[in-house]
Design an enzyme around this catalytic site. Structure first.
Site, PDB file in Angstrom:
ATOM      1  N   TYR A 163      24.635  40.209  25.419  1.00  0.00           N
ATOM      2  CA  TYR A 163      25.423  39.195  26.136  1.00  0.00           C
ATOM      3  C   TYR A 163      24.792  38.930  27.506  1.00  0.00           C
ATOM      4  O   TYR A 163      24.733  37.790  27.964  1.00  0.00           O
ATOM      5  CB  TYR A 163      26.865  39.690  26.290  1.00  0.00           C
ATOM      6  CG  TYR A 163      27.742  38.747  27.074  1.00  0.00           C
ATOM      7  CD1 TYR A 163      28.384  37.674  26.449  1.00  0.00           C
ATOM      8  CD2 TYR A 163      27.918  38.906  28.446  1.00  0.00           C
ATOM      9  CE1 TYR A 163      29.172  36.794  27.172  1.00  0.00           C
ATOM     10  CE2 TYR A 163      28.697  38.030  29.171  1.00  0.00           C
ATOM     11  CZ  TYR A 163      29.328  36.976  28.538  1.00  0.00           C
ATOM     12  OH  TYR A 163      30.096  36.103  29.261  1.00  0.00           O
ATOM     13  N   GLU A 204      30.523  51.105  35.396  1.00  0.00           N
ATOM     14  CA  GLU A 204      29.156  50.685  35.049  1.00  0.00           C
ATOM     15  C   GLU A 204      29.179  49.545  34.024  1.00  0.00           C
ATOM     16  O   GLU A 204      28.433  48.579  34.155  1.00  0.00           O
ATOM     17  CB  GLU A 204      28.406  51.905  34.485  1.00  0.00           C
ATOM     18  CG  GLU A 204      27.042  51.641  33.902  1.00  0.00           C
ATOM     19  CD  GLU A 204      25.981  51.368  34.971  1.00  0.00           C
ATOM     20  OE1 GLU A 204      26.220  51.689  36.142  1.00  0.00           O
ATOM     21  OE2 GLU A 204      24.934  50.810  34.606  1.00  0.00           O
ATOM     22  N   VAL A 207      34.396  43.877  25.728  1.00  0.00           N
ATOM     23  CA  VAL A 207      35.344  43.721  24.615  1.00  0.00           C
ATOM     24  C   VAL A 207      34.676  42.814  23.589  1.00  0.00           C
ATOM     25  O   VAL A 207      34.079  41.776  23.965  1.00  0.00           O
ATOM     26  CB  VAL A 207      36.682  43.106  25.114  1.00  0.00           C
ATOM     27  CG1 VAL A 207      37.608  42.803  23.943  1.00  0.00           C
ATOM     28  CG2 VAL A 207      37.369  44.050  26.106  1.00  0.00           C
ATOM     29  N   GLY A 238      40.589  37.940  25.476  1.00  0.00           N
ATOM     30  CA  GLY A 238      41.694  37.044  25.837  1.00  0.00           C
ATOM     31  C   GLY A 238      43.071  37.575  25.457  1.00  0.00           C
ATOM     32  O   GLY A 238      44.053  36.859  25.518  1.00  0.00           O
ATOM     33  N   GLY A 278      40.596  43.824  28.236  1.00  0.00           N
ATOM     34  CA  GLY A 278      39.725  44.074  29.390  1.00  0.00           C
ATOM     35  C   GLY A 278      40.547  44.441  30.619  1.00  0.00           C
ATOM     36  O   GLY A 278      40.218  45.393  31.338  1.00  0.00           O
ATOM     37  N   SER A 279      41.625  43.696  30.849  1.00  0.00           N
ATOM     38  CA  SER A 279      42.480  43.994  32.012  1.00  0.00           C
ATOM     39  C   SER A 279      43.097  45.381  31.882  1.00  0.00           C
ATOM     40  O   SER A 279      43.218  46.114  32.874  1.00  0.00           O
ATOM     41  CB  SER A 279      43.601  42.955  32.132  1.00  0.00           C
ATOM     42  OG  SER A 279      43.046  41.689  32.295  1.00  0.00           O
ATOM     43  N   ASN A 328      27.632  35.229  35.494  1.00  0.00           N
ATOM     44  CA  ASN A 328      28.780  35.618  34.663  1.00  0.00           C
ATOM     45  C   ASN A 328      30.092  35.265  35.367  1.00  0.00           C
ATOM     46  O   ASN A 328      30.877  36.125  35.779  1.00  0.00           O
ATOM     47  CB  ASN A 328      28.714  37.114  34.329  1.00  0.00           C
ATOM     48  CG  ASN A 328      29.598  37.494  33.157  1.00  0.00           C
ATOM     49  OD1 ASN A 328      30.409  36.666  32.699  1.00  0.00           O
ATOM     50  ND2 ASN A 328      29.463  38.712  32.678  1.00  0.00           N
ATOM     51  N   TYR A 371      37.703  39.473  37.650  1.00  0.00           N
ATOM     52  CA  TYR A 371      37.783  40.540  38.655  1.00  0.00           C
ATOM     53  C   TYR A 371      38.521  40.040  39.904  1.00  0.00           C
ATOM     54  O   TYR A 371      39.334  40.764  40.481  1.00  0.00           O
ATOM     55  CB  TYR A 371      36.383  41.042  39.047  1.00  0.00           C
ATOM     56  CG  TYR A 371      35.544  41.520  37.873  1.00  0.00           C
ATOM     57  CD1 TYR A 371      36.139  42.077  36.748  1.00  0.00           C
ATOM     58  CD2 TYR A 371      34.154  41.400  37.874  1.00  0.00           C
ATOM     59  CE1 TYR A 371      35.377  42.494  35.663  1.00  0.00           C
ATOM     60  CE2 TYR A 371      33.391  41.823  36.792  1.00  0.00           C
ATOM     61  CZ  TYR A 371      34.003  42.355  35.693  1.00  0.00           C
ATOM     62  OH  TYR A 371      33.255  42.762  34.627  1.00  0.00           O
ATOM     63  N   GLU A 395      29.846  40.207  52.309  1.00  0.00           N
ATOM     64  CA  GLU A 395      29.050  41.034  53.221  1.00  0.00           C
ATOM     65  C   GLU A 395      27.544  40.902  53.004  1.00  0.00           C
ATOM     66  O   GLU A 395      26.762  41.499  53.739  1.00  0.00           O
ATOM     67  CB  GLU A 395      29.471  42.513  53.079  1.00  0.00           C
ATOM     68  CG  GLU A 395      30.936  42.744  53.466  1.00  0.00           C
ATOM     69  CD  GLU A 395      31.402  44.168  53.213  1.00  0.00           C
ATOM     70  OE1 GLU A 395      30.604  45.016  52.767  1.00  0.00           O
ATOM     71  OE2 GLU A 395      32.595  44.446  53.439  1.00  0.00           O
TER      72      GLU A 395
HETATM   73  C1  LIG Z   1      35.031  40.496  30.641  1.00  0.00           C
HETATM   74  C2  LIG Z   1      35.773  41.078  29.428  1.00  0.00           C
HETATM   75  C3  LIG Z   1      35.547  42.591  29.374  1.00  0.00           C
HETATM   76  C4  LIG Z   1      37.254  40.803  29.595  1.00  0.00           C
HETATM   77  O1  LIG Z   1      37.914  41.333  28.463  1.00  0.00           O
HETATM   78  P1  LIG Z   1      39.174  40.567  27.830  1.00  0.00           P
HETATM   79  O2  LIG Z   1      39.830  41.518  26.899  1.00  0.00           O
HETATM   80  O3  LIG Z   1      38.781  39.262  27.312  1.00  0.00           O
HETATM   81  O4  LIG Z   1      40.039  40.383  29.171  1.00  0.00           O
HETATM   82  P2  LIG Z   1      41.543  39.931  29.329  1.00  0.00           P
HETATM   83  O5  LIG Z   1      42.092  39.438  28.024  1.00  0.00           O
HETATM   84  O6  LIG Z   1      42.273  40.973  30.047  1.00  0.00           O
HETATM   85  O7  LIG Z   1      41.348  38.733  30.342  1.00  0.00           O
HETATM   86  C5  LIG Z   1      40.963  37.518  29.819  1.00  0.00           C
HETATM   87  C6  LIG Z   1      40.142  36.811  30.828  1.00  0.00           C
HETATM   88  O8  LIG Z   1      38.794  37.272  30.814  1.00  0.00           O
HETATM   89  C7  LIG Z   1      37.971  36.173  31.074  1.00  0.00           C
HETATM   90  N1  LIG Z   1      36.648  36.326  30.477  1.00  0.00           N
HETATM   91  C8  LIG Z   1      35.592  36.842  31.146  1.00  0.00           C
HETATM   92  N2  LIG Z   1      34.500  36.802  30.398  1.00  0.00           N
HETATM   93  C9  LIG Z   1      34.840  36.238  29.214  1.00  0.00           C
HETATM   94  C10 LIG Z   1      34.120  35.930  28.043  1.00  0.00           C
HETATM   95  N3  LIG Z   1      32.818  36.180  27.928  1.00  0.00           N
HETATM   96  N4  LIG Z   1      34.800  35.384  26.988  1.00  0.00           N
HETATM   97  C11 LIG Z   1      36.113  35.144  27.080  1.00  0.00           C
HETATM   98  N5  LIG Z   1      36.851  35.413  28.177  1.00  0.00           N
HETATM   99  C12 LIG Z   1      36.224  35.958  29.254  1.00  0.00           C
HETATM  100  C13 LIG Z   1      38.672  34.935  30.554  1.00  0.00           C
HETATM  101  O9  LIG Z   1      38.449  33.907  31.481  1.00  0.00           O
HETATM  102  C14 LIG Z   1      40.118  35.326  30.486  1.00  0.00           C
HETATM  103  O10 LIG Z   1      40.871  34.666  31.435  1.00  0.00           O
HETATM  104  P3  LIG Z   1      41.980  33.632  30.891  1.00  0.00           P
HETATM  105  O11 LIG Z   1      42.816  34.422  29.916  1.00  0.00           O
HETATM  106  O12 LIG Z   1      42.664  33.217  32.133  1.00  0.00           O
HETATM  107  O13 LIG Z   1      41.152  32.570  30.229  1.00  0.00           O
HETATM  108  C15 LIG Z   1      35.302  40.425  28.099  1.00  0.00           C
HETATM  109  O14 LIG Z   1      35.530  39.047  28.174  1.00  0.00           O
HETATM  110  C16 LIG Z   1      33.848  40.662  27.789  1.00  0.00           C
HETATM  111  O15 LIG Z   1      33.489  41.665  27.175  1.00  0.00           O
HETATM  112  N6  LIG Z   1      32.970  39.720  28.178  1.00  0.00           N
HETATM  113  C17 LIG Z   1      31.577  39.790  27.862  1.00  0.00           C
HETATM  114  C18 LIG Z   1      30.904  40.948  28.572  1.00  0.00           C
HETATM  115  C19 LIG Z   1      31.077  40.907  30.062  1.00  0.00           C
HETATM  116  O16 LIG Z   1      30.991  39.865  30.706  1.00  0.00           O
HETATM  117  N7  LIG Z   1      31.306  42.096  30.615  1.00  0.00           N
HETATM  118  C20 LIG Z   1      31.415  42.266  32.043  1.00  0.00           C
HETATM  119  C21 LIG Z   1      30.066  42.574  32.601  1.00  0.00           C
HETATM  120  S1  LIG Z   1      30.158  42.843  34.355  1.00  0.00           S
END
Ligand SMILES: CC(C)(COP(=O)(O)OP(=O)(O)OC[C@H]1O[C@@H](n2cnc3c(N)ncnc32)[C@H](O)[C@@H]1OP(=O)(O)O)[C@@H](O)C(=O)NCCC(=O)NCCS
EC number: 2.3.1.-
Length: 170
Positions: free
Chosen positions: A27, A92, A96, A102, A106-107, A133, A140, A152
């Site tokens: 990704y 680190e 998901v 969604g 992740g939250s 990203n 976050y 900063e």
């Molecule tokens: C970032 C991540 C861990 C969040 O997990 P999640 O289970 O989707 O998170 P939540 O359901 O709690 O929150 C959903 C939010 O995450 C956001 N999000 C961040 N990256 C996303 C992605 N690649 N795809 C879908 N949603 C994403 C969405 O905007 C969503 O907000 P919304 O519901 O207002 O649209 C997950 O989207 C992911 O694995 N993304 C790809 C890898 C990544 O970017 N990891 C972080 C590296 S620093």
């Protein structure tokens, strides 16, 4: 969606964690950087002095469903130290699987890391994200994190391979 359990990883999860680490690197378009093995993950996370800790998100099947629990995400963290603020936690990796995004998983992982941090007396919870990203950054920020590059001007550096050996004279 079926219910989700955020739990501490066990040694037997390392195979699944490695698969998810590879998916996250893909990704992030940095797959060639992944050199870690399942053996290293087992030794470094589950020995006497673990170098990291890991949470996994597990989907629990509804009663009567034939398949077993299934790991669909992870958050890998460790402890660092700030000379300004004392104990810190560093997330680190967080990932998901696309089909489970969604739904708050992740939250939930992030909230659990915050809980561990407070339980361990940490005053800061840090993480890094690639500049493109935006969706992860927005998440976050929505959860209350501050962008330290914006606020900063910090840059992230690393020594590696030859540069490190040269420094160490090895
Ligand atoms: C970032 C991540 C861990 C969040 O997990 P999640 O289970 O989707 O998170 P939540 O359901 O709690 O929150 C959903 C939010 O995450 C956001 N999000 C961040 N990256 C996303 C992605 N690649 N795809 C879908 N949603 C994403 C969405 O905007 C969503 O907000 P919304 O519901 O207002 O649209 C997950 O989207 C992911 O694995 N993304 C790809 C890898 C990544 O970017 N990891 C972080 C590296 S620093």
């Amino acid at each position: 969606m079926a219910s989700v359990l955020i739990r501490e990883a066990k040694e037997g999860d390392c195979g699944n964690i490695l698969r998810l680490i590879r998916e996250l690197a893909e990704y992030e378009k940095l797959s060639d950087q992944v050199k870690i093995s399942e053996e290293a993950l087992r030794a470094d996370g589950f020995g006497e002095n673990p170098f990291y800790h890991c949470l996994v998100a597990e989907i629990l099947p509804a009663p009567g469903e034939p398949q077993g629990p299934c790991v669909v995400g992870y958050g890998l963290y460790y402890f660092i130290y700030s000379t300004w603020k004392g104990r810190n936690i560093y997330l680190e990796d967080i990932y998901v699987k696309p089909e489970y995004r969604g739904h708050g998983i992740g939250s939930k992982i992030i909230k659990k890391v915050a809980e561990v941090a407070l339980d361990k007396g940490c005053s800061q919870f840090r993480l890094s994200v690639l500049d493109w990203n935006k969706r992860a950054m927005d998440l976050y920020k929505a959860l209350g994190a501050q962008d330290l590059t914006e606020a900063e001007g910090w840059h992230s550096f690393r020594f590696e391979g030859e540069a490190m050996r040269e420094l160490a004279g090895k």
